[in-house]
Scaffold this motif. Structure first.
Motif, PDB file in Angstrom:
ATOM      1  N   ALA A 239     -50.178 -20.480   2.900  1.00  0.00           N
ATOM      2  CA  ALA A 239     -49.166 -20.647   1.810  1.00  0.00           C
ATOM      3  C   ALA A 239     -48.031 -22.069   2.404  1.00  0.00           C
ATOM      4  N   ASP A 240     -47.696 -21.950   3.709  1.00  0.00           N
ATOM      5  CA  ASP A 240     -47.154 -23.083   4.081  1.00  0.00           C
ATOM      6  C   ASP A 240     -47.899 -24.386   3.884  1.00  0.00           C
ATOM      7  N   THR A 241     -49.139 -24.339   4.130  1.00  0.00           N
ATOM      8  CA  THR A 241     -49.974 -25.463   4.098  1.00  0.00           C
ATOM      9  C   THR A 241     -49.697 -26.375   2.493  1.00  0.00           C
ATOM     10  N   VAL A 242     -49.947 -25.037   1.853  1.00  0.00           N
ATOM     11  CA  VAL A 242     -50.152 -25.526   0.296  1.00  0.00           C
ATOM     12  C   VAL A 242     -48.675 -26.148  -0.086  1.00  0.00           C
ATOM     13  N   ALA A 243     -47.781 -25.478   0.297  1.00  0.00           N
ATOM     14  CA  ALA A 243     -46.229 -26.069  -0.079  1.00  0.00           C
ATOM     15  C   ALA A 243     -46.152 -27.629   0.577  1.00  0.00           C
ATOM     16  N   ARG A 244     -46.485 -27.979   1.886  1.00  0.00           N
ATOM     17  CA  ARG A 244     -46.648 -29.132   2.386  1.00  0.00           C
ATOM     18  C   ARG A 244     -47.402 -30.185   1.549  1.00  0.00           C
ATOM     19  N   LEU A 245     -48.575 -29.508   1.240  1.00  0.00           N
ATOM     20  CA  LEU A 245     -49.581 -30.575   0.364  1.00  0.00           C
ATOM     21  C   LEU A 245     -48.683 -30.782  -0.972  1.00  0.00           C
ATOM     22  N   LEU A 246     -47.782 -29.949  -1.489  1.00  0.00           N
ATOM     23  CA  LEU A 246     -46.934 -30.266  -2.706  1.00  0.00           C
ATOM     24  C   LEU A 246     -45.729 -31.022  -2.243  1.00  0.00           C
ATOM     25  N   GLY A 247     -45.593 -31.572  -1.177  1.00  0.00           N
ATOM     26  CA  GLY A 247     -44.599 -32.392  -0.832  1.00  0.00           C
ATOM     27  C   GLY A 247     -43.387 -31.690  -0.364  1.00  0.00           C
ATOM     28  N   GLU A 248     -43.395 -30.294  -0.241  1.00  0.00           N
ATOM     29  CA  GLU A 248     -42.221 -29.893   0.549  1.00  0.00           C
ATOM     30  C   GLU A 248     -42.126 -29.717   1.972  1.00  0.00           C
ATOM     31  N   GLU A 249     -40.842 -29.685   2.426  1.00  0.00           N
ATOM     32  CA  GLU A 249     -40.779 -29.765   3.934  1.00  0.00           C
ATOM     33  C   GLU A 249     -40.540 -27.974   4.610  1.00  0.00           C
ATOM     34  N   VAL A 250     -41.662 -27.749   5.297  1.00  0.00           N
ATOM     35  CA  VAL A 250     -41.685 -26.418   5.671  1.00  0.00           C
ATOM     36  C   VAL A 250     -41.957 -26.507   7.178  1.00  0.00           C
ATOM     37  N   PRO A 251     -41.052 -25.829   8.014  1.00  0.00           N
ATOM     38  CA  PRO A 251     -41.069 -25.600   9.353  1.00  0.00           C
ATOM     39  C   PRO A 251     -42.442 -25.086   9.921  1.00  0.00           C
ATOM     40  N   LEU A 252     -42.890 -25.468  11.245  1.00  0.00           N
ATOM     41  CA  LEU A 252     -44.203 -25.053  11.538  1.00  0.00           C
ATOM     42  C   LEU A 252     -43.961 -23.783  12.066  1.00  0.00           C
ATOM     43  N   ARG A 253     -45.120 -22.813  11.773  1.00  0.00           N
ATOM     44  CA  ARG A 253     -44.983 -21.391  12.407  1.00  0.00           C
ATOM     45  C   ARG A 253     -45.996 -20.912  13.311  1.00  0.00           C
ATOM     46  N   PHE A 254     -46.013 -19.961  13.917  1.00  0.00           N
ATOM     47  CA  PHE A 254     -47.160 -19.226  14.431  1.00  0.00           C
ATOM     48  C   PHE A 254     -47.671 -20.069  15.719  1.00  0.00           C
ATOM     49  N   HIS A 255     -47.399 -21.155  16.131  1.00  0.00           N
ATOM     50  CA  HIS A 255     -47.857 -21.904  17.186  1.00  0.00           C
ATOM     51  C   HIS A 255     -47.244 -21.709  18.379  1.00  0.00           C
ATOM     52  N   GLU A 256     -46.257 -20.746  18.457  1.00  0.00           N
ATOM     53  CA  GLU A 256     -45.938 -20.295  19.914  1.00  0.00           C
ATOM     54  C   GLU A 256     -45.950 -18.887  20.008  1.00  0.00           C
ATOM     55  N   TYR A 257     -46.516 -18.634  21.403  1.00  0.00           N
ATOM     56  CA  TYR A 257     -46.644 -17.223  21.608  1.00  0.00           C
ATOM     57  C   TYR A 257     -45.551 -16.411  21.671  1.00  0.00           C
ATOM     58  N   GLN A 258     -45.774 -15.071  20.596  1.00  0.00           N
ATOM     59  CA  GLN A 258     -44.882 -14.266  20.564  1.00  0.00           C
ATOM     60  C   GLN A 258     -45.261 -12.868  21.572  1.00  0.00           C
TER      61      GLN A 258
END
Lengths: 272, 253
Positions: A239-258
């Motif tokens: 969903a974040d990816t699609v938002a970015r494709l539509l030109g929205e600024e969305v912070p990156l998630r899930f790239h750090e170990y929780q």
């Protein structure tokens, strides 16, 4: 005027079809009229991932060879209104695709749709080249491993030379990087390439990062694009990816170990 | 691969090679006209005429008999060394052989572009990445000092060549890519692919890069593979040059 986006990678099995299905679904959920085309003639998969394999009558090759109309071959998605699927033929091979035929199909879709997503086959041969030839934008799907990164690098080179935009000297294709199967824990252990290394080698915009997730496998086997599973990490990442494709600024998630907290360990962890 | 042959006892080995070659496409068979044009070229760019090997392409000529010997003499007088003839009917082939020249069959499709026409369009490399998929853009003769500048990432499967002079890459050279130059190779980025300097045999040429991870480094045919490179040098800024026939890699940090 539709925007034509090719989902490509060079290497097989990195998640092209999963991503094409998830992104097309995401765009349709956001109200965009979207068609997703399977270019993998002979190894048809998209219909399975989209859960419409029992409704396939005609396919892309039938349309190109004039045996069926485009409207007969387009399958309307049952879950989202604005989404249509054009399946590939399982009984033919890639030689059945012609550049003129593909152009005609895309030109016709162009009038009615906002987005046309082309799901490319693996490799760099005819099927892959036709899938990318007419594209305006490209989503390059890459796994965090060296062979996938090298193949993506090769594909980015081809996008800059073997496409209509390149041949006509138009504005180049906009290239986006989509990293899938990212497992921050294994990246920290050194089993996988990390995000920064991949970005440095490929040197294109990062569109999204999809964590390795059980939800993806489950979604594929059930024939429900993972975007519908909005409680899952992968669903949210798409969903974040699609938002970015539509030109929205969305912070990156899930790239750090929780590290799992005490509570989530006690209750089994709901984030899947 | 005959593994039993003692390497020291071998007088030679055959190796396949792709050498860049200047093709002289003849549109006139008149040695006098060729002489005049060569003389004016010689005054324009003397650097080009240093016993440069050339292939005489006679495909465009429609003459059964050529004054091949005189044409060769004119070329040699202007420090061009004809090494072979391409195209032409059987008598031309016979006389080429008689003169000790090689003969190549004609190449109808994809004929090499005339050097002149490239010269105009040549300061290539700025702007569009125009050289994917093993495209060797020819640099103009005489622009030896200028060479070629390529901006952007050279990606896997791509080949960028400067057949005359230096090649400057403003960007990275990724694994599976290849950069070649008659002179030096400069890479202002990470060098992860193959870099070959001095491809015409210039043993003074060198390779310079910001971050060394090269698959292969070669100067005038002397090469080192990634495996042969001191691991301490990996990732550093280096220069690569020939010393006594040995490739030496030195840190610039």
């Amino acid at each position: 005027m539709a925007k034509i986006i090719v989902v490509t990678s060079g290497k097989g099995g990195v998640g092209k079809t999963t991503s094409a299905a998830a992104i097309a679904t995401g765009l349709a959920l956001r109200g965009k009229k979207t068609a997703v085309i399977d270019f993998d003639v002979g190894l048809r998969n998209l219909d399975l991932i989209m859960g419409c394999e029992r409704r396939v009558v005609y396919d892309l090759v039938n349309v190109i060879q004039g045996e069926a109309g485009l409207n007969q071959a387009l399958i309307r998605d049952k879950r989202v209104d604005n989404l249509h699927i054009l399946p590939a033929s399982q009984t033919r091979d890639k030689e059945a695709l012609t550049q003129e035929g593909v152009e005609k199909v895309l030109d016709t879709l162009n009038q009615d749709f906002d987005f046309i997503i082309c799901d490319s086959p693996a490799g760099i041969e005819r099927g892959a080249q036709l899938a990318m030839y007419f594209a305006d934008e490209a989503i390059v799907v890459t796994n965090p491993e060296v062979s996938s990164v090298r193949d993506s690098d090769r594909i980015i080179g081809l996008l800059a030379s073997k496409t209509r935009r390149a041949e006509r000297g138009d504005d180049p294709i906009r290239e986006h990087l989509l990293i899938t199967r990212y497992n921050p824990g294994r990246v920290d252990l050194g089993d996988m390439l990390n995000l920064d290394d991949i970005r440095e080698i490929l040197a294109i915009d990062l569109l999204g990062l999809i964590p390795e997730s059980e939800a993806v496998l489950r979604a594929s086997n059930q024939g429900v694009p993972v975007t519908h599973d909005d409680s899952s990490d992968a669903g949210q990442a798409y969903a974040d990816t699609v938002a970015r494709l539509l030109g929205e600024e969305v912070p990156l998630r899930f790239h750090e170990y929780q590290k799992k907290g005490l509570l989530s360990r006690m209750f089994g962890g709901t984030r899947r | 691969m005959s593994l039993n042959v003692d390497r020291d006892s071998m007088a030679f080995t055959f190796k396949g090679g792709m050498l860049p070659m200047t093709v002289m496409e003849l549109t006139s068979a008149d040695p006098e006209r060729i002489r005049e044009q060569l003389a004016s070229k010689l005054s324009q760019s003397p650097a080009f005429f240093q016993h440069t090997p050339v292939v005489l392409n006679v495909e465009k000529l429609d003459e059964p008999h050529l004054a091949l010997e005189r044409i060769c003499a004119v070329c040699r007088a202007h420090k061009l060394l004809p090494v072979a003839v391409r195209g032409g009917p059987d008598p031309v082939k016979q006389s080429a052989w008689a003169l000790g020249l090689g003969w190549f069959p004609p190449q109808e499709a994809s004929r090499p572009r005339a050097l002149e026409s490239v010269a105009d369009a040549a300061p290539a490399g700025d702007g569009k990445p125009d050289a994917p998929e093993a495209v060797a853009t020819e640099a103009p003769p005489g622009a030896t000092a200028g060479g070629r500048i390529y901006r952007g990432t050279v990606r896997s499967g791509q080949q960028v060549t400067a057949p005359e002079g230096d090649l400057v890459v403003v960007g990275a050279v990724n694994a599976g890519a290849e950069v070649l130059a008659a002179g030096n190779v400069h890479v202002y980025g990470a060098l992860r692919g193959r870099a070959l300097a001095g491809i015409h045999g210039d043993d003074k040429a060198g390779i310079f890069c910001r971050e060394l991870h090269a698959e292969l480094l070669s100067v005038a045919g002397n090469y080192k593979r990634l495996e042969d490179i001191d691991p301490r040098l990996l990732g550093t800024t280096v220069q690569v040059q020939l010393f006594d026939g040995q490739l030496s890699i030195k840190s610039l940090d």
